[in-house]
Design a protein around this motif. Sequence first.
Motif, PDB file in Angstrom:
ATOM      1  N   ASP B  30       0.809  -1.216   0.000  1.00  9.08           N
ATOM      2  CA  ASP B  30       0.000   0.000   0.000  1.00  9.08           C
ATOM      3  C   ASP B  30       0.845   1.270   0.000  1.00  9.08           C
ATOM      4  N   LEU B  32       3.404   3.417  -1.793  1.00  7.53           N
ATOM      5  CA  LEU B  32       3.700   3.440  -3.226  1.00  7.53           C
ATOM      6  C   LEU B  32       5.179   3.289  -3.559  1.00  7.53           C
ATOM      7  N   MET B  49      -5.167   0.752  -1.455  1.00 10.16           N
ATOM      8  CA  MET B  49      -5.119   2.179  -1.771  1.00 10.16           C
ATOM      9  C   MET B  49      -6.000   2.451  -2.979  1.00 10.16           C
ATOM     10  N   ASN B  51      -6.369   5.915  -4.389  1.00 12.64           N
ATOM     11  CA  ASN B  51      -6.281   7.290  -4.897  1.00 12.64           C
ATOM     12  C   ASN B  51      -5.610   7.315  -6.268  1.00 12.64           C
ATOM     13  N   ILE B  52      -5.576   8.486  -6.857  1.00 19.89           N
ATOM     14  CA  ILE B  52      -5.128   8.654  -8.241  1.00 19.89           C
ATOM     15  C   ILE B  52      -3.675   8.201  -8.444  1.00 19.89           C
ATOM     16  N   ASN B  53      -2.864   8.286  -7.385  1.00 19.27           N
ATOM     17  CA  ASN B  53      -1.452   7.926  -7.541  1.00 19.27           C
ATOM     18  C   ASN B  53      -1.261   6.444  -7.858  1.00 19.27           C
ATOM     19  N   ALA B  56      -0.913   6.089 -11.577  1.00 22.88           N
ATOM     20  CA  ALA B  56       0.414   6.490 -12.067  1.00 22.88           C
ATOM     21  C   ALA B  56       1.451   5.415 -11.739  1.00 22.88           C
ATOM     22  N   VAL B  57       1.408   4.892 -10.510  1.00 28.86           N
ATOM     23  CA  VAL B  57       2.390   3.883 -10.109  1.00 28.86           C
ATOM     24  C   VAL B  57       2.223   2.599 -10.935  1.00 28.86           C
TER      25      VAL B  57
END
Lengths: 141, 108
Positions: B30, B32, B49, B51-53, B56-57
């Motif tokens: 969790d 990143l 998790m 969220n928006i990140n 991306a990850v």
Amino acid sequence: MSEPLVFHFEVDVSDFTSAGTASVTVKKNLRQLGLPSDVIRKLSIAMYEGEINMVIHAEGGTADVIVTEEYIDIILKDHGPGIPDVDLAMQEGYSTATAQIHSLGFGAGMGLPNMKRYSDEMKIDTELGVGTTVTMRIWIR
Amino acid sequence: MIVSELLEHGFTEVALPDPEREIHGVYIGDLLSWVMGRAQADNAWITIMSNINVIAVATLADTAVVILSEDVELPEEIVRQAEMKDVNVLRSPKPSYETAVLLYELLK
Ligand SMILES: Nc1ncnc2c1ncn2[C@@H]1O[C@H](COP(=O)(O)OP(=O)(O)OP(=O)(O)O)[C@@H](O)[C@H]1O
Ligand SMILES: [Mg+2]
């Protein structure tokens, strides 16, 4: 030898939700150039960690990526607070991140170690109250 | 095994822009930066998790699919981002450990 290819980005802090845009864009462009996928993966992760650091620990900055036939350089420059103790910051698990940053999934203290590990050369120039510049090089072959 | 095959084993679709993608191995995490440091390309990445990140990850780390355990919900705008960025996302009703055990059996 052909001219190096240069990408320049302004990394903005106002919109944390779009953080990582520069790295994701670079990744897409390098894919189109047909670079080896392991090189692209290393580079884009190293760049993303640096980009996020500029957003959460400084007040944003600039990212430049220079692609030559032999290597790729990433230069991340901010005018944030600087890093008081670079050796300490480089240690796995060291972080000054706040609870709010943790809730976004960051703050494990693994970003700088990841940047070191995924780049072939890395240099940190930092001055308190002036800012930080991180330069990374990844060799293509 | 390919990502879409998981739909026959209790996983539900959140975003599936690349259903034929092959899965090799699993990573659970969790935080990143741990994921970026330790996950391997083509892994199924199990996380809570949302969220928006995460999108991306997943893009940067080249994971085959993000699996949201515990039936975690992904906000609508993030689902759209996943579709745009070609990131597969599935949901599992089980906790991360049990989800991983199931994947272990399926990937054998
Ligand atoms: N650009 C920067 N400006 C000022 N301080 C920085 C900068 N980058 C890193 N630091 C400092 O170094 C510490 C370690 O950074 P590192 O990226 O390893 O971990 P983190 O960002 O706290 O968490 P993670 O990267 O795992 O999400 C940070 O917590 C911060 O104190
Ligand atoms: Mg960091």
